[in-house]
Write an enzyme that holds these catalytic residues in place. Structure first.
Site, PDB file in Angstrom:
ATOM      1  N   GLU A 215      22.313 -40.742  -2.482  1.00 28.30           N
ATOM      2  CA  GLU A 215      23.269 -39.791  -2.698  1.00 28.30           C
ATOM      3  C   GLU A 215      24.635 -40.265  -3.308  1.00 28.30           C
ATOM      4  O   GLU A 215      25.801 -40.012  -2.783  1.00 28.30           O
ATOM      5  CB  GLU A 215      23.697 -39.069  -1.461  1.00 28.30           C
ATOM      6  CG  GLU A 215      22.433 -38.323  -0.815  1.00 28.30           C
ATOM      7  CD  GLU A 215      22.769 -37.319   0.380  1.00 28.30           C
ATOM      8  OE1 GLU A 215      23.772 -37.556   0.965  1.00 28.30           O
ATOM      9  OE2 GLU A 215      22.113 -36.496   0.810  1.00 28.30           O
ATOM     10  N   GLU A 335      15.044 -34.857  -0.607  1.00 28.01           N
ATOM     11  CA  GLU A 335      15.528 -34.531   0.451  1.00 28.01           C
ATOM     12  C   GLU A 335      15.835 -33.227   0.727  1.00 28.01           C
ATOM     13  O   GLU A 335      16.458 -32.535  -0.017  1.00 28.01           O
ATOM     14  CB  GLU A 335      16.695 -35.246   0.827  1.00 28.01           C
ATOM     15  CG  GLU A 335      16.842 -36.714   1.175  1.00 28.01           C
ATOM     16  CD  GLU A 335      18.076 -37.268   1.801  1.00 28.01           C
ATOM     17  OE1 GLU A 335      18.859 -36.682   2.245  1.00 28.01           O
ATOM     18  OE2 GLU A 335      18.151 -38.614   1.693  1.00 28.01           O
TER      19      GLU A 335
END
Ligand SMILES: *[C@@H]1O[C@H](CO)[C@@H](O)[C@H](O)[C@H]1NC(C)=O
Ligand SMILES: *[C@@H]1O[C@H](CO)[C@@H](O)[C@H](O)[C@H]1NC(C)=O
Length: 432
Positions: A215, A335
């Site tokens: 991320e 995710e």
């Protein structure tokens, strides 16, 4: 025994593919096929598809970030095998997990360039266990966030050694000393010789791909230049050491004003100024496939489930479209989850979210499209409550979710790999 409760969970559903599976079952000869499965090939890319052994590969996968961590100590190590065995039995083919722990408890990297051999052996063990069950690993190399050290730890190290340019945790991306730290770590990891198999990580097909960072965001530079430069440099560096494996960035998937036509797909205006741009970042020539995350609770706070699911559908379709038309690379949803902290949360809502995402990827797979795979965040085994966040699932504890996931495994496997099902897929798909 972990996973022992799974048998008998399947109702006799007349499956879409039971005939096909039955035919293959009757030619099934355990020994030679089993040996063959143990010799995994490297996953390659042909345009917007993953290929392995001459077949397109669409991935039903999952996240268990904790595998290396739990493999360090004797008491928790059996959880690794239990999880990988369970994943394989569910027809899941890739597990995404952390190959980093920078300066935290049981750190792999204790300080810049100094590694704990005991923790490296734990990662060796994880790779061996994955291979045992025919599961490949998507290994992430550093965290943008603070758990397990992350970019903040690198910045702290540079500061402590008196070489850091800035105390901003975004200096991880532009400080030349910190870039050197990170490259040292990458080089050590990729050329690590597994203490159990003797195979260097860069030569081990059990590894599906590397992910530069979990991320990444560089909010101090909304222009996106720092992060783009970092991606270009690090992707080139990874490829200079390892040309066998695929590479992704690890993005959440937000669009910046560099992709003007896409801004209304973002969950909000805030998403366009995080220093990332899905298209630009994923276009980089050494990046083989794109990654996307999906957290409707955190991104659309307080909205009703229907609104969230509508957003998710648009978000997923948009990114698959980018893969097909702009990037010409596979796109993985690495995710996604629903938080159980929401006041209206019900477990059945998770099935709805998963199904929304699964169905789009399945449609893409049928058309040989770029929607290449999904990874639920996240699976645990029993007795791991202290490692849970508000997204964790012990998959065999909820039959409807378990069935939804395993059906997706079979549906994907049967499109392109009818003649190449794994031992576990055969056992599973016959029951559905
Ligand atoms: C790669 O994909 C193209 C179509 O996109 C196809 O024509 C070709 O056969 C594929 N190559 C392999 C090796 O599968
Ligand atoms: C970066 O540093 C700031 C200020 O120290 C902190 O508030 C923030 O949580 C940090 N972000 C990350 C991702 O570590």
């Amino acid at each position: 025994m972990v996973g022992g409760g799974m048998n008998g969970m399947f109702y006799p559903v007349v499956g879409f593919a039971s005939c096909v599976v039955f035919i293959y079952m009757s030619f099934w000869d355990l020994t030679p096929h089993y040996v063959k499965e143990m010799e995994m090939g490297f996953v390659r890319r042909n345009g917007s598809q993953f290929m392995v052994d001459g077949r397109a590969l669409y991935v039903n996968g999952w996240n268990s970030y904790w595998l290396m961590d739990q493999a360090v100590e004797d008491y928790s190590r059996p959880r690794v095998r239990a999880m990988l065995h369970t994943g394989a039995k569910m027809g899941l083919t890739v597990c995404r997990t952390w190959a980093f722990n920078d300066g935290a408890y049981n750190a792999l990297q204790i300080s810049p360039g100094h590694f704990d051999e005991r923790v490296f052996k734990a990662l060796d063990h994880v790779i061996v266990e994955a291979k045992r069950y025919g599961v490949r690993l998507l290994l992430s190399l550093v965290n943008n966030l603070q758990p397990f050290g992350g970019k903040t730890q690198y910045v702290k190290w540079a500061w402590e050694e008196g070489v850091g340019m800035s105390s901003s945790n975004d200096s991880f991306f532009y400080d030349p000393y910190i870039r050197r730290y990170f490259k040292k770590y990458v080089k050590t990891l990729l050329s690590r010789k597994n203490s159990i198999t003797g195979i260097e990580y860069r030569n081990d097909p059990t590894i599906f791909a590397w992910e530069l960072m979990n991320e990444p965001r560089c909010m101090s530079d909304p222009s996106g230049k720092y992060l783009q430069d970092w991606i270009e440099e690090m992707a080139g560096f990874v490829k200079s050491i390892d040309r066998n494996h695929l590479l992704t960035v690890g993005l959440e998937g937000f669009y910046s004003p560099k992709s003007p036509g896409k801004l209304d797909v973002n969950p909000g205006e805030w998403a366009s100024v995080l220093g990332t741009d899905f298209i630009q970042n994923s276009k980089s020539s050494n990046i083989d496939f794109a990654s996307v995350h999906i957290y409707p609770d955190q991104w659309l706070v307080g909205q009703p489930l229907e609104t969230k699911l509508k957003f998710v559908e648009k978000w997923v379709v948009s990114h698959v479209d980018d893969g097909d038309k702009v990037l010409k690379k596979p796109v993985m949803f690495t995710e996604f989850g629903l938080s159980n902290m929401n006041k209206d949360f019900e477990l059945s809502q998770r099935d709805k979210l998963y199904k929304t995402i699964f169905d789009i990827v399945y449609r893409s797979a049928r058309k040989n499209g770029a929607g290449a795979g999904t990874f639920i965040w996240q699976f645990m085994v029993g007795g791991m409550e202290e490692y849970n966040d508000d997204f964790g699932i012990v998959p065999w504890e909820r039959p409807s979710t378990y069935r939804l996931i395993t059906e997706q495994s079979c549906k994907l496997a049967l499109i392109h790999r009818r003649d190449r099902l794994t031992r576990f897929e055969r056992e599973l798909c016959e029951k559905i």
